[in-house]
Design a protein around this motif. Structure first.
Motif, PDB file in Angstrom:
ATOM      1  N   LEU A 155       0.804  -1.213   0.000  1.00  0.00           N
ATOM      2  CA  LEU A 155       0.000   0.000   0.000  1.00  0.00           C
ATOM      3  C   LEU A 155       0.843   1.271   0.000  1.00  0.00           C
ATOM      4  CD1 LEU A 155      -2.659  -1.189   2.592  1.00  0.00           C
ATOM      5  CD2 LEU A 155      -2.889  -1.085   0.112  1.00  0.00           C
ATOM      6  N   VAL A 156       2.146   1.099   0.103  1.00  0.00           N
ATOM      7  CA  VAL A 156       3.013   2.278   0.156  1.00  0.00           C
ATOM      8  C   VAL A 156       3.403   2.663  -1.273  1.00  0.00           C
ATOM      9  CG1 VAL A 156       5.278   3.095   0.921  1.00  0.00           C
ATOM     10  CG2 VAL A 156       3.832   1.770   2.468  1.00  0.00           C
ATOM     11  N   PRO A 157       3.180   3.938  -1.647  1.00  0.00           N
ATOM     12  CA  PRO A 157       3.491   4.348  -3.027  1.00  0.00           C
ATOM     13  C   PRO A 157       4.916   3.962  -3.414  1.00  0.00           C
ATOM     14  CG  PRO A 157       2.424   6.132  -1.821  1.00  0.00           C
ATOM     15  CD  PRO A 157       2.672   5.038  -0.825  1.00  0.00           C
ATOM     16  N   GLY A 158       5.039   3.394  -4.611  1.00  0.00           N
ATOM     17  CA  GLY A 158       6.366   3.031  -5.108  1.00  0.00           C
ATOM     18  C   GLY A 158       6.685   1.552  -4.935  1.00  0.00           C
ATOM     19  N   PHE A 159       5.908   0.842  -4.086  1.00  0.00           N
ATOM     20  CA  PHE A 159       6.222  -0.575  -3.858  1.00  0.00           C
ATOM     21  C   PHE A 159       5.681  -1.443  -4.991  1.00  0.00           C
ATOM     22  CE2 PHE A 159       5.335  -4.806  -2.236  1.00  0.00           C
ATOM     23  CZ  PHE A 159       6.560  -5.153  -1.700  1.00  0.00           C
ATOM     24  N   VAL A 160       4.386  -1.272  -5.317  1.00  0.00           N
ATOM     25  CA  VAL A 160       3.789  -2.012  -6.437  1.00  0.00           C
ATOM     26  C   VAL A 160       3.935  -1.135  -7.664  1.00  0.00           C
ATOM     27  CG1 VAL A 160       1.623  -2.938  -7.356  1.00  0.00           C
ATOM     28  CG2 VAL A 160       2.141  -3.154  -4.931  1.00  0.00           C
ATOM     29  N   GLY A 161       4.518  -1.688  -8.750  1.00  0.00           N
ATOM     30  CA  GLY A 161       4.770  -0.899  -9.957  1.00  0.00           C
ATOM     31  C   GLY A 161       3.514  -0.203 -10.453  1.00  0.00           C
ATOM     32  N   ASN A 162       2.414  -0.978 -10.634  1.00  0.00           N
ATOM     33  CA  ASN A 162       1.188  -0.421 -11.183  1.00  0.00           C
ATOM     34  C   ASN A 162       0.192  -0.173 -10.063  1.00  0.00           C
ATOM     35  OD1 ASN A 162      -1.126   0.173 -12.488  1.00  0.00           O
ATOM     36  ND2 ASN A 162      -1.335  -1.795 -13.554  1.00  0.00           N
ATOM     37  N   GLU A 163       0.186   1.054  -9.545  1.00  0.00           N
ATOM     38  CA  GLU A 163      -0.659   1.357  -8.386  1.00  0.00           C
ATOM     39  C   GLU A 163      -2.153   1.220  -8.688  1.00  0.00           C
ATOM     40  OE1 GLU A 163       1.997   4.277  -6.817  1.00  0.00           O
ATOM     41  OE2 GLU A 163       2.635   2.278  -6.283  1.00  0.00           O
ATOM     42  N   GLU A 164      -2.521   1.358  -9.982  1.00  0.00           N
ATOM     43  CA  GLU A 164      -3.930   1.218 -10.369  1.00  0.00           C
ATOM     44  C   GLU A 164      -4.458  -0.149  -9.984  1.00  0.00           C
ATOM     45  OE1 GLU A 164      -5.285   1.667 -14.435  1.00  0.00           O
ATOM     46  OE2 GLU A 164      -4.366   3.653 -14.364  1.00  0.00           O
ATOM     47  N   SER A 165      -3.585  -1.176 -10.056  1.00  0.00           N
ATOM     48  CA  SER A 165      -4.044  -2.541  -9.783  1.00  0.00           C
ATOM     49  C   SER A 165      -4.501  -2.700  -8.339  1.00  0.00           C
ATOM     50  CB  SER A 165      -2.939  -3.553 -10.110  1.00  0.00           C
ATOM     51  OG  SER A 165      -1.903  -3.443  -9.156  1.00  0.00           O
ATOM     52  N   LEU A 166      -4.065  -1.793  -7.459  1.00  0.00           N
ATOM     53  CA  LEU A 166      -4.464  -1.902  -6.043  1.00  0.00           C
ATOM     54  C   LEU A 166      -5.929  -1.531  -5.847  1.00  0.00           C
ATOM     55  CD1 LEU A 166      -1.440  -0.242  -4.221  1.00  0.00           C
ATOM     56  CD2 LEU A 166      -1.899  -2.669  -4.514  1.00  0.00           C
ATOM     57  N   VAL A 167      -6.423  -0.609  -6.704  1.00  0.00           N
ATOM     58  CA  VAL A 167      -7.749  -0.033  -6.477  1.00  0.00           C
ATOM     59  C   VAL A 167      -8.842  -1.085  -6.501  1.00  0.00           C
ATOM     60  CG1 VAL A 167      -9.409   1.673  -7.353  1.00  0.00           C
ATOM     61  CG2 VAL A 167      -6.968   2.148  -7.424  1.00  0.00           C
ATOM     62  N   SER A 168      -8.738  -2.057  -7.438  1.00  0.00           N
ATOM     63  CA  SER A 168      -9.821  -3.031  -7.575  1.00  0.00           C
ATOM     64  C   SER A 168      -9.560  -4.303  -6.770  1.00  0.00           C
ATOM     65  CB  SER A 168     -10.008  -3.382  -9.051  1.00  0.00           C
ATOM     66  OG  SER A 168      -8.842  -4.025  -9.516  1.00  0.00           O
ATOM     67  N   GLU A 169      -8.496  -4.327  -5.997  1.00  0.00           N
ATOM     68  CA  GLU A 169      -8.184  -5.557  -5.280  1.00  0.00           C
ATOM     69  C   GLU A 169      -9.208  -5.876  -4.194  1.00  0.00           C
ATOM     70  OE1 GLU A 169      -3.556  -6.847  -5.466  1.00  0.00           O
ATOM     71  OE2 GLU A 169      -4.074  -5.278  -4.071  1.00  0.00           O
ATOM     72  N   SER A 170      -9.267  -7.168  -3.822  1.00  0.00           N
ATOM     73  CA  SER A 170     -10.179  -7.585  -2.766  1.00  0.00           C
ATOM     74  C   SER A 170      -9.997  -6.706  -1.545  1.00  0.00           C
ATOM     75  CB  SER A 170      -9.890  -9.032  -2.366  1.00  0.00           C
ATOM     76  OG  SER A 170     -10.216  -9.905  -3.408  1.00  0.00           O
ATOM     77  N   TYR A 171     -11.101  -6.404  -0.886  1.00  0.00           N
ATOM     78  CA  TYR A 171     -11.168  -5.631   0.365  1.00  0.00           C
ATOM     79  C   TYR A 171     -11.028  -4.133   0.165  1.00  0.00           C
ATOM     80  CZ  TYR A 171     -10.432 -10.249   2.226  1.00  0.00           C
ATOM     81  OH  TYR A 171     -10.543 -11.580   2.481  1.00  0.00           O
ATOM     82  N   GLU A 172     -10.428  -3.705  -0.961  1.00  0.00           N
ATOM     83  CA  GLU A 172     -10.181  -2.270  -1.100  1.00  0.00           C
ATOM     84  C   GLU A 172     -11.473  -1.465  -1.141  1.00  0.00           C
ATOM     85  OE1 GLU A 172      -7.677  -0.144  -0.699  1.00  0.00           O
ATOM     86  OE2 GLU A 172      -6.712  -1.921   0.072  1.00  0.00           O
ATOM     87  N   ASN A 173     -12.536  -2.020  -1.777  1.00  0.00           N
ATOM     88  CA  ASN A 173     -13.824  -1.307  -1.735  1.00  0.00           C
ATOM     89  C   ASN A 173     -14.784  -2.052  -0.818  1.00  0.00           C
ATOM     90  OD1 ASN A 173     -14.427  -3.544  -3.151  1.00  0.00           O
ATOM     91  ND2 ASN A 173     -15.138  -2.523  -4.995  1.00  0.00           N
ATOM     92  N   GLY A 174     -14.241  -2.922   0.022  1.00  0.00           N
ATOM     93  CA  GLY A 174     -15.063  -3.657   0.978  1.00  0.00           C
ATOM     94  C   GLY A 174     -15.561  -4.985   0.429  1.00  0.00           C
ATOM     95  N   LEU A 175     -15.313  -5.262  -0.861  1.00  0.00           N
ATOM     96  CA  LEU A 175     -15.809  -6.505  -1.473  1.00  0.00           C
ATOM     97  C   LEU A 175     -14.646  -7.384  -1.924  1.00  0.00           C
ATOM     98  CD1 LEU A 175     -18.545  -5.006  -3.844  1.00  0.00           C
ATOM     99  CD2 LEU A 175     -18.902  -6.013  -1.585  1.00  0.00           C
TER     100      LEU A 175
END
Ligand code: SAM
Length: 244
Positions: A155-175
């Motif tokens: 979750l720390v900027p710069g760790f995952v190359g494509n930060e967009e991929s974090l947005v739809s990940e499980s739990y991120e929107n509660g689902l």
């Protein structure tokens, strides 16, 4: 830059997890530093003792406070403003929202217990948080420390190359996340859902959110209340933005 100092009596446990994948890349590129410290090095006796029998009796051994506290004090000596975390099955639940909350910090000391656990004075007076990674009992906190490190670091900027991929990940929107597919279109007679091949982005997005909701209802109905709150809040935000 993220700094993790891991205190353990099994430092070799951490030999391979940092040799592959995103963790290796992050260390190489200087986004992450991991320092593993043997708690036994802070024991004062010649047998390097770290445990003793429990006061009040009972089975097993308990980790003594002196070597752990000496290791914590040594770890925070560089004054980087550390969050000190002790792992324990009786800690507060560590989940995605805890990971998100903790990802605001950059420096962590992770204390791994063994045996019957750690003398209570350590979490009570020398740690910021006592966390459990789930409702089950592990033999040691090392696996918990790795779970913590990976989920916070993502979750720390710069760790995952494509930060967009974090947005739809499980739990991120509660689902839970929708099902993912890649090539080939047909594998041993099993087809990829046709909508994903349609090129119609609106329909794909709709299918994904339906799937996400369906999966969560089936597998994790307990998450739905939190998700409803999340969607209610984001709708309210949307309305506010529109009216402003
Ligand atoms: N006697 C303890 C109890 O019943 O709560 C269990 C101790 S466990 C065998 C030894 C160590 O493993 C703990 O001190 C802790 O560091 C780690 N551990 C075990 N389960 C854990 C969990 N669910 N979350 C975080 N750490 C855990």
């Amino acid at each position: 830059m993220l700094h993790f100092k891991i205190l353990t009596i099994f430092p070799k446990y951490f030999a391979s997890p940092f040799m592959d994948g995103l963790l290796k890349q992050a260390i190489r590129s200087g986004v992450l530093s991991v320092d593993v410290q043997d708690i036994r090095d802070f024991s004062r006796d010649k047998h390097r003792t770290v445990d003793d029998t429990p006061y009040g009796g009972g089975a097993g051994m308990v980790m003594k406070p002196e070597p752990i506290v000496a290791a914590i004090k040594h770890a925070v000596e560089d004054n980087r403003s550390y969050r000190v975390i002790v792992f324990s099955p009786k800690g507060k639940k560590f989940d995605q929202s805890a990971a998100r909350r903790l990802s605001r910090h950059r420096n962590f000391v992770l204390v791994c217990g063994r045996y019957e656990g750690i003398d209570e004075r350590v979490p009570a007076f020398y740690a910021d948080e006592e966390l459990s990674i789930g409702d089950y009992v592990l033999s040691g906190g090392e696996a918990a420390a790795l779970v913590f490190l990976e989920s916070v670091a993502r979750l720390v900027p710069g760790f995952v190359g494509n930060e967009e991929s974090l947005v739809s990940e499980s739990y991120e929107n509660g689902l839970l996340e929708y099902p993912q597919y890649t090539k080939p279109k047909t594998f041993e007679g099993h087809d990829v859902p046709p909508v994903l091949l349609s090129g119609n982005h609106r329909e794909i997005e709709q299918w994904r959110s339906e799937q996400s909701l369906k999966l969560t209802e089936q597998r994790r109905p307990d998450l739905l209340d939190a998700a409803k709150k999340y969607h209610h809040n984001s709708k309210t935000m949307e309305t506010r933005e529109k009216t402003n």
